[in-house]
Enzyme design. Structure first.
Site, PDB file in Angstrom:
ATOM      1  N   LYS A  54     -46.457  22.939  18.935  1.00  0.00           N
ATOM      2  CA  LYS A  54     -45.120  22.870  18.324  1.00  0.00           C
ATOM      3  C   LYS A  54     -44.671  24.251  17.850  1.00  0.00           C
ATOM      4  CE  LYS A  54     -45.694  18.058  16.987  1.00  0.00           C
ATOM      5  NZ  LYS A  54     -46.181  17.086  16.002  1.00  0.00           N
ATOM      6  N   GLN A  98     -47.366  16.652   9.710  1.00  0.00           N
ATOM      7  CA  GLN A  98     -48.157  16.131  10.834  1.00  0.00           C
ATOM      8  C   GLN A  98     -48.994  14.922  10.402  1.00  0.00           C
ATOM      9  OE1 GLN A  98     -48.135  17.262  14.133  1.00  0.00           O
ATOM     10  NE2 GLN A  98     -49.428  15.482  14.508  1.00  0.00           N
ATOM     11  N   ASP A 121     -38.604  14.413  12.393  1.00  0.00           N
ATOM     12  CA  ASP A 121     -39.421  13.391  13.060  1.00  0.00           C
ATOM     13  C   ASP A 121     -38.692  12.044  13.075  1.00  0.00           C
ATOM     14  OD1 ASP A 121     -41.765  13.975  14.360  1.00  0.00           O
ATOM     15  OD2 ASP A 121     -43.021  13.953  12.566  1.00  0.00           O
TER      16      ASP A 121
END
Ligand code: NAD
Length: 297
Positions: A54, A98, A121
């Site tokens: 990422k 994460q 997200d």
């Protein structure tokens, strides 16, 4: 007949180019560089690989990447304080915590602490609600990538029968919402569903996100259907070599389906590209700049 292989790598490369070109426009026109903060708690090896990927792709797209690597013993108070700091940082347009977090940290508490507008997200409870009610919010990256590939393949999805296998908050449920919004007739199935094969055999679109290697049999697929395989499973198929496989028995399904995503090289690359796209969308919205076409659903 062999299915058309939906090339997720190529679609992701095209999306990343679109992102990079808009990042360059934002820099030149407004002097603003979109920024993505990634928070990793602990040493989970798979998470470390994802986070590195990422960060690399964020920088390649011309954006700022802010990494926060915290020890596994980080307390809830410490993580909340960092999220709060990032929420208030004008250089940060997107925040990604994460998952999975170490067991002592409440994932939903942490996700819901992220400012709604920076939740790239799309897992915040209010973004889930906005999606469920057909309103503008941040859309979770994996189902967004699947939808983009389906739209690219079909043009319009209106009237198609779709089955979504798996009901997780991060893939199955938002996938079903997106397909509904594009006027599919959607059936959701899960671990307690009966007659799975029969339900799958009626679908024009099969989106498999169950996390069971090669579980969906080729003979269940309706001839000509489109198969989107979200699963990522690492298995040894008898030769001692660990390989990535999806949730669908690809070798059998590709002889029956009309189109299919491979694993690897299907949904996976689109997920990270959609994260970059969401960061640009978040940046544009936070400054009330016009939103570029083709970066969200
Ligand atoms: P999850 O474990 O949270 O959810 C799995 C779902 O599948 C559950 O709702 C369960 O009811 C359903 N299920 C389990 N067994 C079933 C069965 N036998 N029949 C029907 N349904 C069944 O998983 P998740 O986080 O949604 O992830 C699913 C898969 O997608 C995993 O392999 C994961 O690694 C992968 N994934 C890939 C990406 C990507 O970028 N490609 C992103 C997220 C998840």
């Amino acid at each position: 007949m062999t299915a058309h292989i939906i090339d997720g790598k190529a679609s992701a490369a095209t999306l990343r180019e679109r992102v990079a070109s808009h990042v360059s426009h934002l820099k030149q026109t407004y002097g603003i560089t979109p920024g993505l903060a990634v928070v990793l708690v602990g040493e989970d090896p798979a998470s470390q690989v994802y986070v590195r990927s990422k960060e690399k792709q964020t920088i390649e797209a011309g954006m700022n990447s802010y990494e926060h690597k915290l020890p596994a013993g980080t307390t809830a108070g410490e993580l909340l304080a960092l999220i709060n700091q990032l929420n208030n940082d004008p250089q940060v347009h997107g925040i990604l915590v994460q998952l999975p977090l170490p067991e002592h940290l409440d994932e939903m508490l942490m996700i819901n602490a992220i400012a709604l507008a920076k939740d790239v997200d799309g897992f915040h409870i209010s973004n889930a609600g906005l999606l469920a009610t057909g309103q503008k919010g941040m859309v979770p990256c994996t189902p967004l990538g699947c939808l983009m590939m389906l739209r690219e393949h079909y043009g319009s999805l209106s009237g198609l029968n779709a089955v979504v296998i798996g009901r997780s908050n991060i893939v199955g449920k938002p996938m079903a919402q997106l397909l509904l919004r594009d006027n599919c007739s959607v059936t959701m199935v899960h671990s307690r569903t009966q007659n799975l094969a029969e339900i799958v055999s009626r679908a024009d679109i099969v989106a498999a996100a169950l996390g069971r290697p090669l579980f969906i049999q080729g003979e269940w697929i309706k001839p000509g259907a489109t198969v989107i395989d979200v699963g990522i499973n690492r298995i040894d198929q008898g030769d001692g070599i660990m390989r990535l496989v999806g949730d669908v028995d690809y070798e059998a399904a590709k002889n029956i389906a009309g189109a299919i995503t491979p694993v690897p090289g299907g949904v996976g690359p689109m997920t990270i590209a959609c994260l970059l796209a969401n960061t640009v969308t978040a940046c544009c919205r936070s400054h009330s700049f016009p939103e570029p076409a083709g970066l969200t659903a």
